[in-house]
Design a protein around this motif. Structure first.
Motif, PDB file in Angstrom:
ATOM      1  N   LYS A 230      48.787  28.055  -3.209  1.00  0.00           N
ATOM      2  CA  LYS A 230      47.423  28.471  -3.516  1.00  0.00           C
ATOM      3  C   LYS A 230      47.173  28.454  -5.023  1.00  0.00           C
ATOM      4  O   LYS A 230      46.093  28.038  -5.482  1.00  0.00           O
TER       5      LYS A 230
ATOM      6  N   ARG B 158      40.513  28.203   0.852  1.00  0.00           N
ATOM      7  CA  ARG B 158      40.085  29.142   1.881  1.00  0.00           C
ATOM      8  C   ARG B 158      41.072  29.162   3.049  1.00  0.00           C
ATOM      9  O   ARG B 158      41.451  30.225   3.555  1.00  0.00           O
ATOM     10  N   GLU B 159      41.508  27.992   3.480  1.00  0.00           N
ATOM     11  CA  GLU B 159      42.473  27.933   4.580  1.00  0.00           C
ATOM     12  C   GLU B 159      43.797  28.558   4.179  1.00  0.00           C
ATOM     13  O   GLU B 159      44.446  29.259   4.976  1.00  0.00           O
ATOM     14  N   THR B 160      44.230  28.323   2.950  1.00  0.00           N
ATOM     15  CA  THR B 160      45.492  28.905   2.477  1.00  0.00           C
ATOM     16  C   THR B 160      45.403  30.423   2.413  1.00  0.00           C
ATOM     17  O   THR B 160      46.363  31.128   2.744  1.00  0.00           O
ATOM     18  N   ASN B 161      44.266  30.970   2.012  1.00  0.00           N
ATOM     19  CA  ASN B 161      44.088  32.418   1.975  1.00  0.00           C
ATOM     20  C   ASN B 161      44.204  33.029   3.369  1.00  0.00           C
ATOM     21  O   ASN B 161      44.755  34.136   3.534  1.00  0.00           O
ATOM     22  N   ASN B 162      43.686  32.332   4.384  1.00  0.00           N
ATOM     23  CA  ASN B 162      43.829  32.830   5.751  1.00  0.00           C
ATOM     24  C   ASN B 162      45.300  32.917   6.156  1.00  0.00           C
ATOM     25  O   ASN B 162      45.749  33.897   6.761  1.00  0.00           O
ATOM     26  N   LYS B 163      46.062  31.884   5.817  1.00  0.00           N
ATOM     27  CA  LYS B 163      47.490  31.904   6.137  1.00  0.00           C
ATOM     28  C   LYS B 163      48.213  33.020   5.388  1.00  0.00           C
ATOM     29  O   LYS B 163      49.122  33.663   5.915  1.00  0.00           O
TER      30      LYS B 163
ATOM     31  N   GLY C 299      46.952  35.901   4.436  1.00  0.00           N
ATOM     32  CA  GLY C 299      46.627  37.179   5.052  1.00  0.00           C
ATOM     33  C   GLY C 299      47.447  37.435   6.301  1.00  0.00           C
ATOM     34  O   GLY C 299      47.948  38.555   6.513  1.00  0.00           O
ATOM     35  N   HIS C 300      47.625  36.407   7.128  1.00  0.00           N
ATOM     36  CA  HIS C 300      48.424  36.570   8.346  1.00  0.00           C
ATOM     37  C   HIS C 300      49.883  36.850   7.997  1.00  0.00           C
ATOM     38  O   HIS C 300      50.552  37.694   8.619  1.00  0.00           O
TER      39      HIS C 300
ATOM     40  N   GLN D 177      50.395  40.425   6.865  1.00  0.00           N
ATOM     41  CA  GLN D 177      50.390  41.362   7.983  1.00  0.00           C
ATOM     42  C   GLN D 177      51.757  41.393   8.668  1.00  0.00           C
ATOM     43  O   GLN D 177      52.282  42.453   9.010  1.00  0.00           O
TER      44      GLN D 177
END
Length: 486
Positions: free
Chosen positions: A421, A335-340, A342-343, A346
């Motif tokens: 990931k 979950r934390e890796t997915n947040n990174k 996504g950023h 962008q």
């Protein structure tokens, strides 16, 4: 005294203005006219030679137009014939491949049938061996199922060998189909070019007819049939020079050896297409024989085996508890890796937008430089405008290179994040697969049905397994789980 001096000067002036006699005057004029007449004759002779060269050039040009036209038509016809034959072979190969896949499906189904009577053994021995390497654990229950495994492995070996040979044959057929399609694509591409050349040759021939028409209405021989009445003439309405005299040929630079080589190359092209077609037919025949062998192999491998019921539930439950705890930790990290990720995506999108925005100034400076290349020679100088345009272009290119560098670094970061990931997901998948295998072992029991060992799903055991993982789906038969060495 001064008067005498003026008279002497006047006499000298008169003498200097009358240097040539009337006879010289007439001779000079006559010489000019004779030279003009000689030039007239020379020009007339050159004009006659030029007119003759015009006629010969146009005759040769029109003759070669006709020759190219006929050769293109013949090449297009042979290409259509070869493509039709290869397309039929490609369709036959596709049918053979489909039949091979059907035969492979029969083998796979037979392999599954061997697993069904030994479901309990497969869950506790073979399925645990199919787990990812880092998840494999050899325990007491597996050791007690070794003898049962031997019977199962023999049947699997025979069917697996047949499946391997069938897959190899499918690969050979697909490779051959790829070669045939590749040859078809090449021939279709060449055919499209030849057809384009044929149309272009016709349009060019008509344009040449207009261009070679005499602007003065004279000095050019009258138009006649194309190529001396050759077959497959150019389109109706086109006009050419009079036909060549028998035994004459256009002024071409090719030799007889070149024509022979080109004809030999075309023959080789057709022979190669026929050879490819024959090889494909032979491979299809071999595949047909293999399908017959597979059918017999399935019948020979069909047999019954004994079942065993010994289980080692305590060690399986321990392993399930450990795997469940590790899965929760892995889920948090994913979950934390997915947040990174996504950023980072962008940021990549913003950088790509900035790079795209530089296309307009790059195109503008290039266009301006191209336009200014068309200036007259006297004005074609490096002026302040050229300098500024060049500076602008260099600045934009440097900025673009800098952004591209950042973009590559961002993509590298994204790639590394995705790789991390994927490693986490692989680990998660491996542990989930391993846990589901163990849950499946706990959820099933063994019985004999119609004289054969089988397995059944125990409702009580399934209830306990679903409390551990609600996404668990029991599998009543043989199943393969993903294996990873990461």
């Amino acid at each position: 005294s001064s008067s005498n001096s003026r008279n002497s000067a006047g006499c000298l002036l008169v003498a200097s203005m009358s240097m040539h006699s009337p006879n010289d005057w007439h001779q000079h004029a006559g010489l000019n006219m004779n030279q003009a007449q000689y030039t007239h004759g020379k020009a007339k002779k050159q004009n006659d030679m030029s007119h003759s060269a015009h006629e010969m050039t146009m005759a040769d040009n029109h003759y070669m137009y006709q020759d190219v036209h006929n050769t293109l038509k013949q090449k297009v016809s042979s290409s259509h014939r070869l493509i039709d034959a290869l397309q039929k072979r490609a369709q036959s190969l596709e049918n053979s491949i489909a039949q091979q896949y059907n035969s492979l499906g029969v083998l796979e189904e037979a392999l599954m049938e061997k697993d069904a009577p030994l479901q309990l053994c497969m869950h506790r021995l073979e399925q645990r061996e199919k787990r990812p390497l880092r998840e494999q654990v050899r325990d007491g229950p597996e050791e007690q199922l070794e003898q049962e495994k031997e019977t199962l492995m023999e049947a699997q070996r025979r069917l697996s060998d047949a499946m391997r040979r069938t897959r190899n044959m499918i690969e050979d057929l697909e490779r051959m189909l790829k070669d045939v399609r590749h040859d078809i694509e090449h021939k279709q591409q060449a055919l499209s070019i030849d057809e384009t050349c044929l149309r272009s040759n016709q349009r060019s021939f008509q344009a040449v007819q207009e261009l070679t028409r005499s602007p003065l209405g004279g000095g050019v021989p009258p138009m006649g049939p194309v190529g001396g009445g050759r077959a497959n003439s150019m389109p109706a309405g086109s006009r050419t020079l009079s036909p060549r005299a028998p035994g004459t040929s256009p002024r071409v630079g090719g030799a007889a050896g070149v024509h022979q080589e080109s004809a030999r190359n075309e023959m080789n092209r057709q022979v190669e297409a026929g050879r490819l077609n024959q090889q494909a037919a032979q491979l299809e025949e071999a595949a047909k024989l293999q399908r017959s062998d597979n059918k017999g192999n399935v019948q020979r491998c069909k047999k019954a085996v004994d079942d065993a019921r010994h289980k080692s539930e305590s060690t399986l439950q321990e392993r399930i508890n450990e795997a469940q705890a590790m899965r929760r930790r892995l889920e948090n990290e994913i979950r934390e890796t997915n947040n990174k990720i996504g950023h980072t995506k962008q940021t990549i999108a913003e950088t790509r937008h900035q790079i795209k925005a530089l296309d307009e100034p790059i195109d503008n400076t290039s266009a301006c430089q191209s336009y200014r290349q068309q200036r007259a020679t006297r004005e074609h100088i490096v002026d302040p405008v050229s300098t500024k345009i060049s500076e602008h272009q260099n600045m934009v290119l440097r900025a673009r290179a800098d952004l591209v560098g950042h973009h590559e670094q961002e993509k590298a970061s994204l790639l590394e994040l995705n790789e991390r990931k994927e490693r986490l997901k692989d680990d998660m998948r491996d542990k989930t697969s391993s846990m589901h295998i163990d849950l499946n072992c706990l959820s099933h029991d063994a019985v004999h049905f119609n004289g054969k060992p089988s397995t059944y799903l125990s409702k009580n055991r399934l209830s306990r397994s679903l409390k551990i993982d609600s996404r668990f789906v029991p599998m009543p038969g043989y199943s393969s789980y993903p294996m990873s060495a990461r």
